[in-house]
Design an enzyme around this catalytic site. Structure first.
Site, mmCIF file in Angstrom:
data_model
loop_
_atom_site.group_PDB
_atom_site.id
_atom_site.type_symbol
_atom_site.label_atom_id
_atom_site.label_comp_id
_atom_site.label_asym_id
_atom_site.label_seq_id
_atom_site.Cartn_x
_atom_site.Cartn_y
_atom_site.Cartn_z
ATOM 1 N N SER A 124 0.839 -1.213 0.000
ATOM 2 C CA SER A 124 0.000 0.000 0.000
ATOM 3 C C SER A 124 0.871 1.259 0.000
ATOM 4 C CB SER A 124 -0.988 -0.001 1.163
ATOM 5 O OG SER A 124 -0.336 0.151 2.400
ATOM 6 N N LEU A 154 11.288 -6.788 4.005
ATOM 7 C CA LEU A 154 11.593 -7.454 5.271
ATOM 8 C C LEU A 154 12.943 -8.159 5.341
ATOM 9 C CD1 LEU A 154 8.033 -8.778 6.180
ATOM 10 C CD2 LEU A 154 9.103 -6.582 6.706
ATOM 11 N N HIS A 201 9.888 2.660 8.894
ATOM 12 C CA HIS A 201 9.603 1.720 9.989
ATOM 13 C C HIS A 201 8.361 2.215 10.718
ATOM 14 C CE1 HIS A 201 10.583 -1.483 12.741
ATOM 15 N NE2 HIS A 201 10.199 -0.677 13.720
HETATM 16 C C1 GAR Z 1 4.408 -0.582 6.637
HETATM 17 O O1 GAR Z 1 3.651 -0.210 7.751
HETATM 18 C C2 GAR Z 1 5.886 -0.402 6.910
HETATM 19 O O2 GAR Z 1 6.161 0.657 7.771
HETATM 20 C C3 GAR Z 1 6.228 -1.717 7.552
HETATM 21 O O3 GAR Z 1 5.519 -2.672 6.815
HETATM 22 C C4 GAR Z 1 4.286 -2.088 6.382
HETATM 23 C C5 GAR Z 1 4.106 -2.420 4.912
HETATM 24 O O4 GAR Z 1 2.801 -2.107 4.487
HETATM 25 N N1 GAR Z 1 7.652 -1.962 7.513
HETATM 26 C C6 GAR Z 1 8.287 -2.660 8.455
HETATM 27 O O5 GAR Z 1 7.711 -3.162 9.405
HETATM 28 C C7 GAR Z 1 9.795 -2.772 8.246
HETATM 29 N N2 GAR Z 1 10.427 -3.300 9.419
HETATM 30 P P1 GAR Z 1 2.499 -2.011 2.938
HETATM 31 O O6 GAR Z 1 3.057 -3.270 2.283
HETATM 32 O O7 GAR Z 1 0.995 -1.963 2.842
HETATM 33 O O8 GAR Z 1 3.154 -0.765 2.424
#
Ligand code: GAR
EC number: 2.1.2.2
Length: 193
Positions: free
Chosen positions: A13, A85, A104
């Site tokens: 997203s 990740l 993050h």
């Molecule tokens: C986001 O909230 C980002 O901050 C987090 O993963 C989510 C991805 O959402 N990132 C981490 O936790 C990195 N350690 P998305 O795929 O809908 O953008």
């Protein structure tokens, strides 16, 4: 044209939000999205948004120069980790010094490190009854979530917040700020027309 390459492992997203933000730009383009997960939701988004997407496995990322060669060929001004990740190997960081950033979903240095991602972060924030959380945008170095902080934004929490409502609040901050911070990094002197 300034070029962004996004790395994502999940729903994507944030990737879609960044792609949309620069969608009409004549100065910035999202050149490609790279993912380490062949079933990641971000791939469907790229298909719909007509953005080139590439899948790579662990060997291509850490055990050979396949991803480095792909990244070099894309000539990015900025590499943006948006829900990515895997730890970025030093071999890639060395090729793109100060050009790789991560978002993050918490106020680092709190709730960072290996295994702290997505919902796990929000659950830990809930369990600890934090009164605030937020987002951190930072440069990527060889340790998880430890590179220099570029930007943070906070949101207040109440006792009534669940891990899910915390996630929603954090996502809203991400959507609001991440593209703007990226734009500022691409045009540090405000030279954008
Ligand atoms: C986001 O909230 C980002 O901050 C987090 O993963 C989510 C991805 O959402 N990132 C981490 O936790 C990195 N350690 P998305 O795929 O809908 O953008």
């Amino acid at each position: 044209m300034k070029r962004i390459v996004i790395l994502a492992s999940g729903s994507g997203s944030n990737a879609e939000n960044i792609i949309s933000f620069f969608g009409d730009s004549t100065e910035v383009e999202v050149s490609a999205v790279l993912t380490n997960k062949s079933t990641a939701g971000v791939l469907e988004r790229c298909n719909r948004l007509n953005i080139p997407a590439f899948y790579f496995n662990k060997k291509a990322f850490t055990g050979s120069d396949t991803v480095i060669r792909l990244l070099k060929s894309l000539k990015p001004d900025l590499i943006v980790l948006a829900g990515f990740l895997w730890k970025v190997p030093i071999s890639i960081i060395a090729v793109f010094p100060n050009q790789i950033i991560n978002i993050h979903p918490a106020l680092l240095p709190k709730y960072g490190g290996k295994g702290m991602y997505g919902e796990k972060v929000h659950q830990a924030v809930k369990e600890n009854m934090e009164t605030e959380t937020g987002i951190t945008i930072h440069y990527v170095n060889e340790n998880y979530d430890e590179g220099a902080i570029i930007f943070q934004a906070k949101t207040e929490l109440t006792i009534h917040d669940s891990a899910e409502t915390i996630a929603n609040k954090v996502h809203q901050l991400e959507y609001e700020h991440f593209p703007v911070v990226i734009e500022k990094l691409l045009f540090p002197n405000g030279e954008k027309k």
